[in-house]
Motif scaffolding. Structure first.
Motif, PDB file in Angstrom:
ATOM      1  N   ASP A 113       0.816  -1.221   0.000  1.00 49.23           N
ATOM      2  CA  ASP A 113       0.000   0.000   0.000  1.00 49.23           C
ATOM      3  C   ASP A 113       0.849   1.271   0.000  1.00 49.23           C
ATOM      4  OD1 ASP A 113       1.045  -0.377   2.514  1.00 49.23           O
ATOM      5  OD2 ASP A 113      -0.799   0.123   3.598  1.00 49.23           O
ATOM      6  N   ALA A 114       2.084   1.177  -0.444  1.00 45.69           N
ATOM      7  CA  ALA A 114       2.962   2.354  -0.458  1.00 45.69           C
ATOM      8  C   ALA A 114       2.412   3.425  -1.393  1.00 45.69           C
ATOM      9  CB  ALA A 114       4.371   1.952  -0.876  1.00 45.69           C
ATOM     10  N   GLN A 115       2.512   4.675  -0.982  1.00 40.95           N
ATOM     11  CA  GLN A 115       2.064   5.821  -1.781  1.00 40.95           C
ATOM     12  C   GLN A 115       3.190   6.846  -1.828  1.00 40.95           C
ATOM     13  OE1 GLN A 115      -1.074   6.090  -3.121  1.00 40.95           O
ATOM     14  NE2 GLN A 115      -2.113   4.374  -2.107  1.00 40.95           N
ATOM     15  N   SER A 116       3.403   7.422  -3.002  1.00 40.61           N
ATOM     16  CA  SER A 116       4.429   8.454  -3.137  1.00 40.61           C
ATOM     17  C   SER A 116       3.767   9.812  -3.332  1.00 40.61           C
ATOM     18  CB  SER A 116       5.347   8.155  -4.324  1.00 40.61           C
ATOM     19  OG  SER A 116       4.745   8.552  -5.539  1.00 40.61           O
ATOM     20  N   PRO A 117       4.456  10.906  -2.970  1.00 38.47           N
ATOM     21  CA  PRO A 117       3.887  12.239  -3.199  1.00 38.47           C
ATOM     22  C   PRO A 117       3.590  12.523  -4.663  1.00 38.47           C
ATOM     23  CG  PRO A 117       5.783  12.351  -1.704  1.00 38.47           C
ATOM     24  CD  PRO A 117       5.749  10.961  -2.257  1.00 38.47           C
ATOM     25  N   ALA A 118       4.299  11.844  -5.571  1.00 37.57           N
ATOM     26  CA  ALA A 118       4.091  12.080  -7.004  1.00 37.57           C
ATOM     27  C   ALA A 118       2.875  11.353  -7.552  1.00 37.57           C
ATOM     28  CB  ALA A 118       5.334  11.661  -7.778  1.00 37.57           C
ATOM     29  N   GLY A 119       2.276  10.456  -6.750  1.00 43.54           N
ATOM     30  CA  GLY A 119       1.087   9.738  -7.208  1.00 43.54           C
ATOM     31  C   GLY A 119       1.318   8.279  -7.537  1.00 43.54           C
ATOM     32  N   ALA A 120       2.562   7.795  -7.390  1.00 40.90           N
ATOM     33  CA  ALA A 120       2.822   6.374  -7.603  1.00 40.90           C
ATOM     34  C   ALA A 120       2.287   5.579  -6.418  1.00 40.90           C
ATOM     35  CB  ALA A 120       4.314   6.125  -7.778  1.00 40.90           C
ATOM     36  N   ALA A 121       1.922   4.319  -6.665  1.00 41.05           N
ATOM     37  CA  ALA A 121       1.311   3.513  -5.603  1.00 41.05           C
ATOM     38  C   ALA A 121       1.671   2.052  -5.764  1.00 41.05           C
ATOM     39  CB  ALA A 121      -0.209   3.684  -5.600  1.00 41.05           C
ATOM     40  N   GLY A 122       1.656   1.349  -4.626  1.00 37.43           N
ATOM     41  CA  GLY A 122       1.852  -0.087  -4.626  1.00 37.43           C
ATOM     42  C   GLY A 122       3.297  -0.499  -4.462  1.00 37.43           C
ATOM     43  N   ALA A 123       3.520  -1.800  -4.342  1.00 34.98           N
ATOM     44  CA  ALA A 123       4.864  -2.333  -4.163  1.00 34.98           C
ATOM     45  C   ALA A 123       5.778  -1.962  -5.322  1.00 34.98           C
ATOM     46  CB  ALA A 123       4.801  -3.859  -4.002  1.00 34.98           C
ATOM     47  N   TRP A 124       5.204  -1.868  -6.530  1.00 37.04           N
ATOM     48  CA  TRP A 124       5.998  -1.563  -7.717  1.00 37.04           C
ATOM     49  C   TRP A 124       5.874  -0.108  -8.144  1.00 37.04           C
ATOM     50  CZ3 TRP A 124       9.530  -4.850  -9.724  1.00 37.04           C
ATOM     51  CH2 TRP A 124       9.488  -6.176  -9.285  1.00 37.04           C
ATOM     52  N   GLN A 125       5.209   0.713  -7.340  1.00 33.24           N
ATOM     53  CA  GLN A 125       5.141   2.168  -7.525  1.00 33.24           C
ATOM     54  C   GLN A 125       4.756   2.573  -8.947  1.00 33.24           C
ATOM     55  OE1 GLN A 125       5.954   4.914  -4.827  1.00 33.24           O
ATOM     56  NE2 GLN A 125       4.751   3.118  -4.245  1.00 33.24           N
ATOM     57  N   PHE A 126       3.637   2.040  -9.407  1.00 35.79           N
ATOM     58  CA  PHE A 126       3.126   2.408 -10.723  1.00 35.79           C
ATOM     59  C   PHE A 126       2.459   3.779 -10.672  1.00 35.79           C
ATOM     60  CE2 PHE A 126       3.427  -2.059 -12.041  1.00 35.79           C
ATOM     61  CZ  PHE A 126       3.764  -1.917 -13.372  1.00 35.79           C
ATOM     62  N   MET A 127       2.739   4.616 -11.660  1.00 31.61           N
ATOM     63  CA  MET A 127       1.978   5.841 -11.867  1.00 31.61           C
ATOM     64  C   MET A 127       0.646   5.469 -12.519  1.00 31.61           C
ATOM     65  SD  MET A 127       3.682   8.368 -10.632  1.00 31.61           S
ATOM     66  CE  MET A 127       3.049   9.857 -11.408  1.00 31.61           C
ATOM     67  N   PRO A 128      -0.400   6.294 -12.329  1.00 31.72           N
ATOM     68  CA  PRO A 128      -1.735   5.918 -12.826  1.00 31.72           C
ATOM     69  C   PRO A 128      -1.771   5.586 -14.312  1.00 31.72           C
ATOM     70  CG  PRO A 128      -1.913   7.768 -11.320  1.00 31.72           C
ATOM     71  CD  PRO A 128      -0.445   7.526 -11.522  1.00 31.72           C
ATOM     72  N   GLY A 129      -1.140   6.412 -15.149  1.00 31.28           N
ATOM     73  CA  GLY A 129      -1.206   6.188 -16.584  1.00 31.28           C
ATOM     74  C   GLY A 129      -0.532   4.895 -17.009  1.00 31.28           C
ATOM     75  N   THR A 130       0.669   4.654 -16.488  1.00 32.48           N
ATOM     76  CA  THR A 130       1.384   3.423 -16.834  1.00 32.48           C
ATOM     77  C   THR A 130       0.633   2.195 -16.337  1.00 32.48           C
ATOM     78  OG1 THR A 130       3.453   4.659 -16.607  1.00 32.48           O
ATOM     79  CG2 THR A 130       3.619   2.265 -16.730  1.00 32.48           C
ATOM     80  N   ALA A 131       0.051   2.310 -15.144  1.00 36.54           N
ATOM     81  CA  ALA A 131      -0.710   1.189 -14.587  1.00 36.54           C
ATOM     82  C   ALA A 131      -1.882   0.818 -15.494  1.00 36.54           C
ATOM     83  CB  ALA A 131      -1.208   1.548 -13.190  1.00 36.54           C
ATOM     84  N   THR A 132      -2.568   1.817 -16.009  1.00 40.80           N
ATOM     85  CA  THR A 132      -3.695   1.552 -16.900  1.00 40.80           C
ATOM     86  C   THR A 132      -3.243   0.846 -18.164  1.00 40.80           C
ATOM     87  OG1 THR A 132      -4.869   3.505 -16.059  1.00 40.80           O
ATOM     88  CG2 THR A 132      -5.589   2.620 -18.181  1.00 40.80           C
ATOM     89  N   VAL A 133      -2.107   1.281 -18.720  1.00 43.76           N
ATOM     90  CA  VAL A 133      -1.583   0.660 -19.949  1.00 43.76           C
ATOM     91  C   VAL A 133      -1.302  -0.818 -19.722  1.00 43.76           C
ATOM     92  CG1 VAL A 133       0.380   0.619 -21.537  1.00 43.76           C
ATOM     93  CG2 VAL A 133      -0.628   2.805 -20.855  1.00 43.76           C
ATOM     94  N   TYR A 134      -0.838  -1.175 -18.522  1.00 34.94           N
ATOM     95  CA  TYR A 134      -0.454  -2.558 -18.245  1.00 34.94           C
ATOM     96  C   TYR A 134      -1.508  -3.321 -17.446  1.00 34.94           C
ATOM     97  CZ  TYR A 134       3.921  -1.573 -20.476  1.00 34.94           C
ATOM     98  OH  TYR A 134       4.856  -1.256 -21.427  1.00 34.94           O
ATOM     99  N   GLY A 135      -2.754  -2.877 -17.576  1.00 31.14           N
ATOM    100  CA  GLY A 135      -3.873  -3.687 -17.113  1.00 31.14           C
ATOM    101  C   GLY A 135      -4.238  -3.591 -15.661  1.00 31.14           C
TER     102      GLY A 135
END
Length: 529
Positions: free
Chosen positions: A133-155
């Motif tokens: 449940d890690a969260q970064s100030p830039a908006g990345a989230a999760g163990a692998w710190q995906f940004m929202p846009g990249t996360a959407t691209v990869y499902g």
């Protein structure tokens, strides 16, 4: 002499008292400190630090697939990161390595299955210390710190119901796909890892601007770029940090860290839950407290799964039988007609909403535990077809028109905007007694039972035998399946001849493959069917 001894004794007592106070103060400070540790952004080399021992030097020189071709001039950067996690950052390394034990075996399996180096599983240690449940100030989230846009691209889905970046298993699969794409783009793993941190566009421009063939050459020429095009200090330290952490993880016992056994970590099973599954009831059926269940399912934001599509849920291996039994009942479909609705009026209350939706107040509150009082602008979970307009709320207050009546003095039960509950007719009761009723997409069991003037328990008992077999077929999912299959649409009943022909065709088909849940422990999962 005796007088001197008497004078010394009070002084000793004072010193002992002061030392005790300092000790207690130190313990208090440690207790009040936050147990969470985090990865530092930029590490500054320590001056005068102890030199590495022979054992530490041997571990530093150990190599794997990714760190085997590090240029000599770049090893000093790796050594700085390495020494930090052995000395000043040792507590951080201890916490991160222990937390990674639950996930490493599955992550290594994912990378191996794609023909990728399994050391890449250590990248999530650098990103978040494997905090799901890690969260970064830039908006990345999760163990692998995906940004929202990249996360959407990869499902990885992100909506009102769920944030799959917080699913450490599905996010690992997405990270493997992304890293494989970066490796295809840049041709080597150190550069691909740097692009994972900096962004593929930033890394491409830096590589083009410097003319460097890989990350190490780009880093050496980074000063020749203008300030905007230069790689950040965080990215310049990112690859050496990954290599340092990988060397430590490869030699934990030799370096004095507590050894870990990822292959013996407690197993976790993945199930595909139907749309509208009650997670509170599911956790109770699995004999799990809500905090324990939520720790396996941080990606779910609500107590109900999304009512539009199937989603993944995780339970410990010990709860396998209970999970199967629950998912093969009619209960998961209880909220299939529900969804997020917006409160239009602050005059609305749970009681008024209950009257309009024909749903008990307790049930509405149970699926919205974070909402105590309704306020305009809030989004809550309720039946999608409920009238949330201000007029509907005012109608229940007797403020819908003149003299609390609708147009032309209509009686209260027929006010415009209000939903009237009709008494069941004789034909309706006959249907409830021995006929059939086709559930619509927006109907609930409670509403149907109330329509036919029967209890929900009686309604379930009459339908359980018909639905058990079909439900068992619907809930299963083979690993590595994907959540997203939409529920079957109900078709009109066909003529007898057509049904006979379809039955003959079906008898010639192969039987369905037994469904198997995913296990993250490395053991072969048993068939759940």
């Amino acid at each position: 002499m005796l007088l001197a001894q008497r004078r010394v004794q009070p002084a000793i007592m004072v010193l002992v008292f002061c030392a005790l106070c300092l000790t207690l103060a130190g313990c208090g400070a440690r207790k009040s400190a936050s147990p969470e540790v985090s990865m530092p952004g930029v590490i500054v080399p320590e001056s005068g630090a102890d030199p590495l021992t022979h054992t530490e030097m041997a571990a530093l020189k150990s190599t794997g697939h990714i760190d085997k071709d590090v240029p000599d001039q770049a090893m000093s950067d790796v050594a700085i990161q390495y020494k930090y996690f052995l000395r000043k950052g040792r507590q951080t390394m201890c916490a991160f390595s222990k937390r990674s034990e639950q996930y490493l075996d599955y992550a290594r399996q994912v990378f191996r299955s794609k023909g990728m180096p399994e050391e890449l599983a250590n990248l999530a240690i650098v990103e978040s210390g494997y905090r799901a449940d890690a969260q970064s100030p830039a908006g990345a989230a999760g163990a692998w710190q995906f940004m929202p846009g990249t996360a959407t691209v990869y499902g990885l889905r992100q909506d009102w119901w769920t944030d799959e970046r917080l699913d450490p298993y599905k996010a690992t699969e997405a990270a493997a796909d992304y890293l494989q794409k970066l490796h295809n783009d840049f041709g080597d793993w150190p550069t691909a890892i740097a692009a994972y941190n900096a962004g593929e566009g930033k890394m491409s421009r830096a590589k083009q601007g410097t003319g460097g063939r890989n990350f190490f050459e780009v880093k050496a020429l980074n000063h020749t770029l203008d300030e905007k095009a230069q790689l950040r200090e965080e990215t310049k330290q990112y690859v050496p940090r990954f290599m340092a952490v990988t060397k430590i993880m490869r030699n934990l016992p030799q370096l004095g860290f507590e050894p870990i056994q990822p292959e013996k970590a407690p197993g976790v099973l993945r199930f595909t839950a139907k749309p509208g599954t009650d997670l509170t009831a599911f956790s109770k059926a699995c004999n799990l407290s809500w905090p324990e269940f939520a720790s396996y399912n941080k990606h779910h934001k609500r107590r109900i799964t999304c009512t539009d599509h199937a989603t993944f849920v995780y339970v410990p291996l010990r709860s396998q039988q209970q999970a199967q039994k629950f998912l093969c009942t009619t209960q998961p479909a209880n909220y299939a007609g529900w969804g997020p609705v917006k409160v239009a009026s602050s005059a609305d209350t749970w009681e008024k909403l209950s009257r309009r939706a024909n749903v008990p107040v307790e049930r509405l509150k149970a699926v919205n535990p974070e909402v105590d009082k309704l306020k305009a602008g809030q989004t809550i979970l309720a039946p999608r077809n409920v009238n949330m307009s201000k007029a509907a709320v005012a109608a229940l207050d007797g403020k819908g028109g003149k003299n609390a009546k609708g147009d032309k003095g209509a009686p209260r039960g027929k006010q415009k905007g209000a939903q009237q509950v009709q008494q069941p007719s004789a034909s309706s009761r006959a249907v409830a007694a021995g006929g059939q009723h086709t559930l619509q997409a927006n109907e609930t069991l409670y509403a149907v039972a109330r329509k036919y003037n029967v209890s929900v328990a009686a309604f379930r008992s009459t339908t359980a035998s018909r639905t058990r077999a079909s439900c068992a077929r619907a809930m299963c999912s083979a690993f590595p399946g994907r959540a997203g299959a939409r529920p079957r649409r109900v078709r009109p009943r066909r003529p007898r001849q057509a049904r006979a022909a379809a039955s003959a065709r079906k008898s010639r088909q192969k039987p369905p493959t037994p469904c198997r849940p995913m296990t993250t422990s490395g053991r072969s999962p048993a068939s759940i069917m």
